[in-house]
Design a protein around this motif. Structure first.
Motif, PDB file in Angstrom:
ATOM      1  N   ALA A  92      -1.640 -29.590  39.653  1.00 42.39           N
ATOM      2  CA  ALA A  92      -0.350 -29.858  39.017  1.00 42.39           C
ATOM      3  C   ALA A  92       0.478 -28.595  38.843  1.00 42.39           C
ATOM      4  CB  ALA A  92      -0.571 -30.523  37.661  1.00 42.39           C
ATOM      5  N   GLY A  93      -0.051 -27.451  39.301  1.00 40.15           N
ATOM      6  CA  GLY A  93       0.688 -26.196  39.224  1.00 40.15           C
ATOM      7  C   GLY A  93       0.428 -25.378  37.980  1.00 40.15           C
ATOM      8  N   PHE A  94      -0.708 -25.649  37.310  1.00 41.12           N
ATOM      9  CA  PHE A  94      -1.031 -24.948  36.075  1.00 41.12           C
ATOM     10  C   PHE A  94      -2.313 -24.139  36.203  1.00 41.12           C
ATOM     11  CE2 PHE A  94       1.869 -28.106  34.552  1.00 41.12           C
ATOM     12  CZ  PHE A  94       2.478 -27.554  33.423  1.00 41.12           C
ATOM     13  N   ALA A  95      -2.283 -22.932  35.649  1.00 40.84           N
ATOM     14  CA  ALA A  95      -3.510 -22.182  35.434  1.00 40.84           C
ATOM     15  C   ALA A  95      -4.192 -22.723  34.180  1.00 40.84           C
ATOM     16  CB  ALA A  95      -3.196 -20.701  35.263  1.00 40.84           C
ATOM     17  N   SER A  96      -5.470 -22.414  34.027  1.00 39.95           N
ATOM     18  CA  SER A  96      -6.218 -22.799  32.825  1.00 39.95           C
ATOM     19  C   SER A  96      -6.818 -21.545  32.210  1.00 39.95           C
ATOM     20  CB  SER A  96      -7.333 -23.785  33.164  1.00 39.95           C
ATOM     21  OG  SER A  96      -6.823 -25.003  33.652  1.00 39.95           O
ATOM     22  N   LEU A  97      -6.795 -21.478  30.877  1.00 42.70           N
ATOM     23  CA  LEU A  97      -7.361 -20.346  30.158  1.00 42.70           C
ATOM     24  C   LEU A  97      -8.371 -20.846  29.138  1.00 42.70           C
ATOM     25  CD1 LEU A  97      -7.368 -17.306  29.369  1.00 42.70           C
ATOM     26  CD2 LEU A  97      -5.522 -17.840  27.753  1.00 42.70           C
ATOM     27  N   SER A  98      -9.588 -20.317  29.224  1.00 43.37           N
ATOM     28  CA  SER A  98     -10.632 -20.693  28.277  1.00 43.37           C
ATOM     29  C   SER A  98     -11.452 -19.453  27.972  1.00 43.37           C
ATOM     30  CB  SER A  98     -11.520 -21.791  28.885  1.00 43.37           C
ATOM     31  OG  SER A  98     -12.497 -22.234  27.970  1.00 43.37           O
ATOM     32  N   TRP A  99     -12.145 -19.456  26.841  1.00 38.96           N
ATOM     33  CA  TRP A  99     -12.933 -18.279  26.471  1.00 38.96           C
ATOM     34  C   TRP A  99     -14.253 -18.685  25.841  1.00 38.96           C
ATOM     35  CZ3 TRP A  99      -8.130 -19.530  24.594  1.00 38.96           C
ATOM     36  CH2 TRP A  99      -8.058 -19.971  23.262  1.00 38.96           C
ATOM     37  N   ASP A 100     -15.202 -17.736  25.914  1.00 36.78           N
ATOM     38  CA  ASP A 100     -16.500 -17.943  25.272  1.00 36.78           C
ATOM     39  C   ASP A 100     -16.298 -18.005  23.761  1.00 36.78           C
ATOM     40  OD1 ASP A 100     -17.607 -17.519  27.844  1.00 36.78           O
ATOM     41  OD2 ASP A 100     -17.791 -15.368  27.466  1.00 36.78           O
ATOM     42  N   LYS A 101     -16.962 -18.943  23.122  1.00 33.00           N
ATOM     43  CA  LYS A 101     -16.913 -18.928  21.662  1.00 33.00           C
ATOM     44  C   LYS A 101     -17.547 -17.635  21.148  1.00 33.00           C
ATOM     45  CE  LYS A 101     -16.714 -23.691  20.025  1.00 33.00           C
ATOM     46  NZ  LYS A 101     -17.347 -24.650  19.089  1.00 33.00           N
ATOM     47  N   PRO A 102     -17.094 -17.124  20.013  1.00 30.12           N
ATOM     48  CA  PRO A 102     -17.695 -15.910  19.455  1.00 30.12           C
ATOM     49  C   PRO A 102     -19.217 -16.047  19.336  1.00 30.12           C
ATOM     50  CG  PRO A 102     -15.708 -16.458  18.236  1.00 30.12           C
ATOM     51  CD  PRO A 102     -15.960 -17.601  19.172  1.00 30.12           C
ATOM     52  N   GLY A 103     -19.913 -15.036  19.855  1.00 28.72           N
ATOM     53  CA  GLY A 103     -21.363 -15.040  19.804  1.00 28.72           C
ATOM     54  C   GLY A 103     -22.033 -15.664  21.004  1.00 28.72           C
ATOM     55  N   VAL A 104     -21.262 -16.256  21.922  1.00 25.99           N
ATOM     56  CA  VAL A 104     -21.817 -16.921  23.101  1.00 25.99           C
ATOM     57  C   VAL A 104     -21.671 -16.013  24.319  1.00 25.99           C
ATOM     58  CG1 VAL A 104     -21.624 -18.917  24.637  1.00 25.99           C
ATOM     59  CG2 VAL A 104     -21.328 -19.216  22.166  1.00 25.99           C
ATOM     60  N   ASP A 105     -22.746 -15.883  25.089  1.00 24.80           N
ATOM     61  CA  ASP A 105     -22.754 -15.063  26.315  1.00 24.80           C
ATOM     62  C   ASP A 105     -22.273 -13.634  26.061  1.00 24.80           C
ATOM     63  OD1 ASP A 105     -23.767 -17.171  27.698  1.00 24.80           O
ATOM     64  OD2 ASP A 105     -22.026 -17.478  29.001  1.00 24.80           O
ATOM     65  N   GLY A 106     -22.651 -13.082  24.920  1.00 26.30           N
ATOM     66  CA  GLY A 106     -22.333 -11.690  24.625  1.00 26.30           C
ATOM     67  C   GLY A 106     -20.991 -11.458  23.987  1.00 26.30           C
ATOM     68  N   ALA A 107     -20.210 -12.501  23.751  1.00 25.37           N
ATOM     69  CA  ALA A 107     -18.922 -12.324  23.076  1.00 25.37           C
ATOM     70  C   ALA A 107     -19.158 -11.902  21.629  1.00 25.37           C
ATOM     71  CB  ALA A 107     -18.119 -13.619  23.121  1.00 25.37           C
ATOM     72  N   PRO A 108     -18.329 -11.014  21.096  1.00 29.50           N
ATOM     73  CA  PRO A 108     -18.536 -10.555  19.716  1.00 29.50           C
ATOM     74  C   PRO A 108     -18.258 -11.668  18.706  1.00 29.50           C
ATOM     75  CG  PRO A 108     -16.485  -9.683  20.608  1.00 29.50           C
ATOM     76  CD  PRO A 108     -17.185 -10.348  21.741  1.00 29.50           C
ATOM     77  N   GLY A 109     -18.922 -11.586  17.567  1.00 26.35           N
ATOM     78  CA  GLY A 109     -18.679 -12.530  16.495  1.00 26.35           C
ATOM     79  C   GLY A 109     -19.683 -13.670  16.460  1.00 26.35           C
ATOM     80  N   ASP A 110     -19.361 -14.680  15.662  1.00 27.90           N
ATOM     81  CA  ASP A 110     -20.237 -15.839  15.490  1.00 27.90           C
ATOM     82  C   ASP A 110     -19.349 -17.048  15.239  1.00 27.90           C
ATOM     83  OD1 ASP A 110     -22.040 -17.802  14.777  1.00 27.90           O
ATOM     84  OD2 ASP A 110     -23.022 -16.644  13.209  1.00 27.90           O
ATOM     85  N   TRP A 111     -19.381 -18.021  16.138  1.00 34.10           N
ATOM     86  CA  TRP A 111     -18.503 -19.183  16.003  1.00 34.10           C
ATOM     87  C   TRP A 111     -18.803 -19.991  14.733  1.00 34.10           C
ATOM     88  CZ3 TRP A 111     -20.441 -24.178  15.954  1.00 34.10           C
ATOM     89  CH2 TRP A 111     -21.755 -24.354  16.390  1.00 34.10           C
TER      90      TRP A 111
END
Length: 341
Positions: A92-111
């Motif tokens: 449809a002509g759109f990019a998608s943006l998503s991110w690891d929740k905090p604490g998942v796969d090395g992302a900082p923080g804790d969801w």
């Protein structure tokens, strides 16, 4: 050449042909029309580790769909389950943006250390980041969210005038009512007796009393209300969020919104959700798509509730688009394309 050797060669040829055929089928089934880029976004409480999936055929700035996960730990692609959705939006002509929740796969923080307001602040930061990208058309920013996103995205829509549309999949209205519905639905699916249903509802009522009283984790554990107690982190998460109710924010939504509901959803009372959205949102902004065979995640019924089934696993790996209820991916593409115009 002996007859046995001819038969052996024929058998080998058949096996090779089958392997090649399956390989081609898998490659076609996983041929998504987007390019992935790992990105880092400065969030409100630390870095967000994300993926930007841009349309492969794009020759200029693309619109953007920001993804908002449901409950539980989740990486950016939800273990690749989002890729068919990213593909639908790319068409449809759109990019998608998503991110690891905090604490998942090395992302900082804790969801589990987040409130729904914290999650809304993450989305706000992601949209602000999109405004720094030359390859994003910031006049065409929308959002897709599932389940718990129903307490996140209406708040974002109220606060961000540059959000142009929303797609909500199986969003609940009220945290406590959703929990009771989920409990009743799971008990019904398990064939629970009336006595067991009454016992479980009584246990839940005592748990809610503790939450409303502001009980700390030690008090909760000492109560013995749950035979399999939550972790301290989960108790903190529930304590922060159990009063969540999206009704007031829904009333302030003024952008095109697609509400997708599954008739086999055991997590959310979709009848209540549809009733509240229709009664509360301004006229001419809401589109509702009901999928009678859709589950909470819009996957096929045999996928959602039989995750250990080998056939379900095979579909996930070899034909990922087919895990979703027929018509769902098309609904995403068509609605997004309409917003692009």
């Amino acid at each position: 050449m002996s007859r046995r050797k001819k038969l052996t060669l024929a058998a080998i040829g058949t096996i090779v042909a089958l392997v090649l055929g399956v390989t081609v089928w898998v490659l076609v089934a996983n041929d998504f029309k987007f390019h992935e880029e790992r990105v880092t976004i400065q969030g409100p409480r630390g870095e967000l580790h994300g993926v930007l999936a841009r349309p492969a055929a794009s020759s200029g700035p693309s619109g953007l769909v920001v993804f908002v996960h449901g409950d539980g730990p989740a990486n950016a692609s939800r273990d690749d389950a989002y890729k068919p959705l990213w593909d639908a939006f790319a068409k449809a002509g759109f990019a998608s943006l998503s991110w690891d929740k905090p604490g998942v796969d090395g992302a900082p923080g804790d969801w589990l250390d987040q409130s729904m307001q914290d999650r809304a602040a993450e989305v706000d930061a992601a949209i602000a980041w999109a405004h720094t990208r030359d390859d994003i058309d910031t006049t065409r920013i929308g959002a897709w969210g599932v389940s718990q996103a129903g307490w996140v995205l209406p708040e974002v829509a109220r606060a961000r005038p540059d959000l142009r549309f929303m797609i909500l999949v199986g969003p609940a209205i009220n945290w406590l009512r959703q929990g009771e519905f989920n409990l009743r639905a799971d008990l019904a699916a398990a064939g629970a007796s009336p006595d067991r249903v009454a016992s479980e509802l009584g246990r839940r009522a005592r748990q809610i009393q503790l939450l409303k009283a502001g009980a700390d984790y030690a008090t909760y554990r000492a109560s013995g209300v749950d035979p399999d107690p939550m972790t301290a982190e989960r108790w903190g998460f529930v304590s922060r969020n159990f009063r969540s109710d999206s009704t007031a924010d829904i009333a302030r939504i003024s952008i095109p919104t697609l509400l997708i509901l599954g008739g086999r959803d055991r997590n959310v009372d979709v009848a209540e959700t549809e009733r509240v959205y229709r009664a509360t949102m301004p006229p001419n902004t809401l589109t509702v798509k009901d999928f009678p065979d859709g589950t909470h995640s819009m996957t096929r019924n045999d996928i959602e509730y039989n995750p250990d089934d080998l056939r379900a696993l095979g579909r996930t790996i070899f034909a990922p688009r087919s895990i979703y209820v027929p018509g769902y991916l098309d609904a995403l593409r068509v609605f997004a394309k309409r917003q692009a115009g």
